[in-house]
Design a protein around this motif. Structure first.
Motif, PDB file in Angstrom:
ATOM      1  N   GLY A 125      29.400  50.063  41.942  1.00 14.04           N
ATOM      2  CA  GLY A 125      28.035  50.299  41.485  1.00 14.04           C
ATOM      3  C   GLY A 125      27.868  50.032  40.006  1.00 14.04           C
ATOM      4  O   GLY A 125      26.830  49.555  39.553  1.00 14.04           O
ATOM      5  N   ASP A 126      28.922  50.316  39.242  1.00 18.74           N
ATOM      6  CA  ASP A 126      28.906  50.087  37.793  1.00 18.74           C
ATOM      7  C   ASP A 126      29.180  48.630  37.445  1.00 18.74           C
ATOM      8  O   ASP A 126      28.720  48.144  36.408  1.00 18.74           O
ATOM      9  CB  ASP A 126      29.962  50.988  37.137  1.00 18.74           C
ATOM     10  CG  ASP A 126      29.920  50.956  35.628  1.00 18.74           C
ATOM     11  OD1 ASP A 126      28.820  51.074  35.055  1.00 18.74           O
ATOM     12  OD2 ASP A 126      31.001  50.811  35.011  1.00 18.74           O
ATOM     13  N   ALA A 127      29.916  47.928  38.299  1.00 16.91           N
ATOM     14  CA  ALA A 127      30.304  46.542  38.020  1.00 16.91           C
ATOM     15  C   ALA A 127      30.187  45.703  39.294  1.00 16.91           C
ATOM     16  O   ALA A 127      31.207  45.328  39.893  1.00 16.91           O
ATOM     17  CB  ALA A 127      31.728  46.490  37.471  1.00 16.91           C
ATOM     18  N   PRO A 128      28.962  45.410  39.741  1.00 15.90           N
ATOM     19  CA  PRO A 128      28.805  44.608  40.963  1.00 15.90           C
ATOM     20  C   PRO A 128      29.537  43.272  40.848  1.00 15.90           C
ATOM     21  O   PRO A 128      29.554  42.652  39.782  1.00 15.90           O
ATOM     22  CB  PRO A 128      27.290  44.383  41.052  1.00 15.90           C
ATOM     23  CG  PRO A 128      26.685  45.462  40.217  1.00 15.90           C
ATOM     24  CD  PRO A 128      27.681  45.747  39.129  1.00 15.90           C
ATOM     25  N   GLY A 129      30.173  42.865  41.942  1.00 18.15           N
ATOM     26  CA  GLY A 129      30.916  41.612  41.940  1.00 18.15           C
ATOM     27  C   GLY A 129      32.357  41.766  41.497  1.00 18.15           C
ATOM     28  O   GLY A 129      33.071  40.779  41.314  1.00 18.15           O
ATOM     29  N   ILE A 130      32.809  42.991  41.375  1.00 23.90           N
ATOM     30  CA  ILE A 130      34.187  43.254  40.959  1.00 23.90           C
ATOM     31  C   ILE A 130      35.134  42.926  42.118  1.00 23.90           C
ATOM     32  O   ILE A 130      34.745  42.991  43.281  1.00 23.90           O
ATOM     33  CB  ILE A 130      34.321  44.733  40.521  1.00 23.90           C
ATOM     34  CG1 ILE A 130      35.643  44.971  39.789  1.00 23.90           C
ATOM     35  CG2 ILE A 130      34.147  45.684  41.707  1.00 23.90           C
ATOM     36  CD1 ILE A 130      35.698  46.303  39.060  1.00 23.90           C
ATOM     37  N   SER A 131      36.360  42.583  41.804  1.00 26.73           N
ATOM     38  CA  SER A 131      37.359  42.323  42.844  1.00 26.73           C
ATOM     39  C   SER A 131      38.122  43.607  43.145  1.00 26.73           C
ATOM     40  O   SER A 131      38.141  44.541  42.343  1.00 26.73           O
ATOM     41  CB  SER A 131      38.337  41.237  42.389  1.00 26.73           C
ATOM     42  OG  SER A 131      39.192  41.740  41.369  1.00 26.73           O
ATOM     43  N   ALA A 132      38.783  43.635  44.282  1.00 29.28           N
ATOM     44  CA  ALA A 132      39.596  44.795  44.654  1.00 29.28           C
ATOM     45  C   ALA A 132      40.729  45.003  43.644  1.00 29.28           C
ATOM     46  O   ALA A 132      41.053  46.142  43.299  1.00 29.28           O
ATOM     47  CB  ALA A 132      40.145  44.621  46.062  1.00 29.28           C
ATOM     48  N   THR A 133      41.296  43.922  43.167  1.00 25.28           N
ATOM     49  CA  THR A 133      42.368  44.022  42.161  1.00 25.28           C
ATOM     50  C   THR A 133      41.851  44.695  40.897  1.00 25.28           C
ATOM     51  O   THR A 133      42.514  45.576  40.334  1.00 25.28           O
ATOM     52  CB  THR A 133      42.930  42.625  41.831  1.00 25.28           C
ATOM     53  OG1 THR A 133      43.459  42.054  43.028  1.00 25.28           O
ATOM     54  CG2 THR A 133      44.017  42.696  40.770  1.00 25.28           C
ATOM     55  N   GLU A 134      40.670  44.300  40.456  1.00 26.97           N
ATOM     56  CA  GLU A 134      40.083  44.905  39.256  1.00 26.97           C
ATOM     57  C   GLU A 134      39.767  46.383  39.477  1.00 26.97           C
ATOM     58  O   GLU A 134      39.921  47.191  38.561  1.00 26.97           O
ATOM     59  CB  GLU A 134      38.820  44.158  38.845  1.00 26.97           C
ATOM     60  CG  GLU A 134      39.084  42.755  38.328  1.00 26.97           C
ATOM     61  CD  GLU A 134      37.812  41.924  38.200  1.00 26.97           C
ATOM     62  OE1 GLU A 134      37.684  41.236  37.168  1.00 26.97           O
ATOM     63  OE2 GLU A 134      36.955  41.970  39.114  1.00 26.97           O
ATOM     64  N   ILE A 135      39.342  46.728  40.683  1.00 31.19           N
ATOM     65  CA  ILE A 135      39.091  48.145  40.989  1.00 31.19           C
ATOM     66  C   ILE A 135      40.381  48.935  40.825  1.00 31.19           C
ATOM     67  O   ILE A 135      40.387  50.007  40.214  1.00 31.19           O
ATOM     68  CB  ILE A 135      38.509  48.314  42.402  1.00 31.19           C
ATOM     69  CG1 ILE A 135      37.069  47.794  42.447  1.00 31.19           C
ATOM     70  CG2 ILE A 135      38.560  49.791  42.832  1.00 31.19           C
ATOM     71  CD1 ILE A 135      36.457  47.745  43.836  1.00 31.19           C
ATOM     72  N   GLY A 136      41.473  48.413  41.353  1.00 29.30           N
ATOM     73  CA  GLY A 136      42.761  49.076  41.204  1.00 29.30           C
ATOM     74  C   GLY A 136      43.143  49.264  39.747  1.00 29.30           C
ATOM     75  O   GLY A 136      43.630  50.335  39.357  1.00 29.30           O
ATOM     76  N   GLN A 137      42.891  48.242  38.932  1.00 27.89           N
ATOM     77  CA  GLN A 137      43.215  48.327  37.510  1.00 27.89           C
ATOM     78  C   GLN A 137      42.351  49.368  36.803  1.00 27.89           C
ATOM     79  O   GLN A 137      42.834  50.145  35.988  1.00 27.89           O
ATOM     80  CB  GLN A 137      43.049  46.966  36.849  1.00 27.89           C
ATOM     81  CG  GLN A 137      44.067  45.953  37.310  1.00 27.89           C
ATOM     82  CD  GLN A 137      43.733  44.529  36.893  1.00 27.89           C
ATOM     83  OE1 GLN A 137      42.624  44.230  36.456  1.00 27.89           O
ATOM     84  NE2 GLN A 137      44.690  43.631  37.057  1.00 27.89           N
TER      85      GLN A 137
END
Length: 155
Positions: free
Chosen positions: A53-65
């Motif tokens: 919600g804060d960063a639409p278009g984020i990747s799963a890898t970036e979420i983990g980071q």
């Protein structure tokens, strides 16, 4: 004089990493009760939704980071959110091997309901602190984060 060959005693109640972990888990569970009861979301699913919600278009890898969640937890949360219709995956136009995550309209609706609840819980938690203590807490957290992760910011 202390015996240098003796292993020092670890008092968990005084050990900063332990205390921070217990505090973090306790706070997370307190807020999680709200969105679990209302929406059936796990802590991990809400974290994925919050970051997306804060960063639409984020990747799963970036979420983990960004969340310090492991790959398996991110993957399970993403799969569960896609299954209930709160998240969608789209191929990246720049790199077809990568995918980007977005909240669906249903996911956005849930997100919009949870955010005020989460902010209210944060405010209730911080209410025991003076404005000066809140500033100091933020400063100290930044300092600890820099020490724990000198190569990249934690948030």
């Amino acid at each position: 004089m202390p015996d240098p060959s003796r292993t020092p005693q670890l008092r968990l109640r005084e050990f900063l990493p332990y205390r921070l972990s217990v505090l973090s888990n306790t706070i997370s569970r307190r807020i999680a009760e709200l969105y679990d009861r209302e929406f059936g979301l796990t802590i991990w699913q809400w974290r994925v939704m919050a970051v997306t919600g804060d960063a639409p278009g984020i990747s799963a890898t970036e979420i983990g980071q960004r969340t310090a969640m492991d790959k398996v937890a991110v993957s399970r949360a993403v799969a569960g959110l896609i299954e209930v219709g709160y998240l969608e995956r789209k191929s990246s136009e720049e790199d077809g091997r990568r995918s980007k995550l977005y909240l669906t309209p249903a996911g956005t609706s849930v997100y919009d309901e949870i955010v005020p609840m989460a902010i209210a819980e944060e405010q209730a938690l911080e209410a025991v602190l003076t404005p000066e203590e809140r500033v100091e807490l933020t400063r100290l957290m930044e300092k600890l984060a820099g020490s724990a992760s000198p190569d990249r910011p934690l948030w």
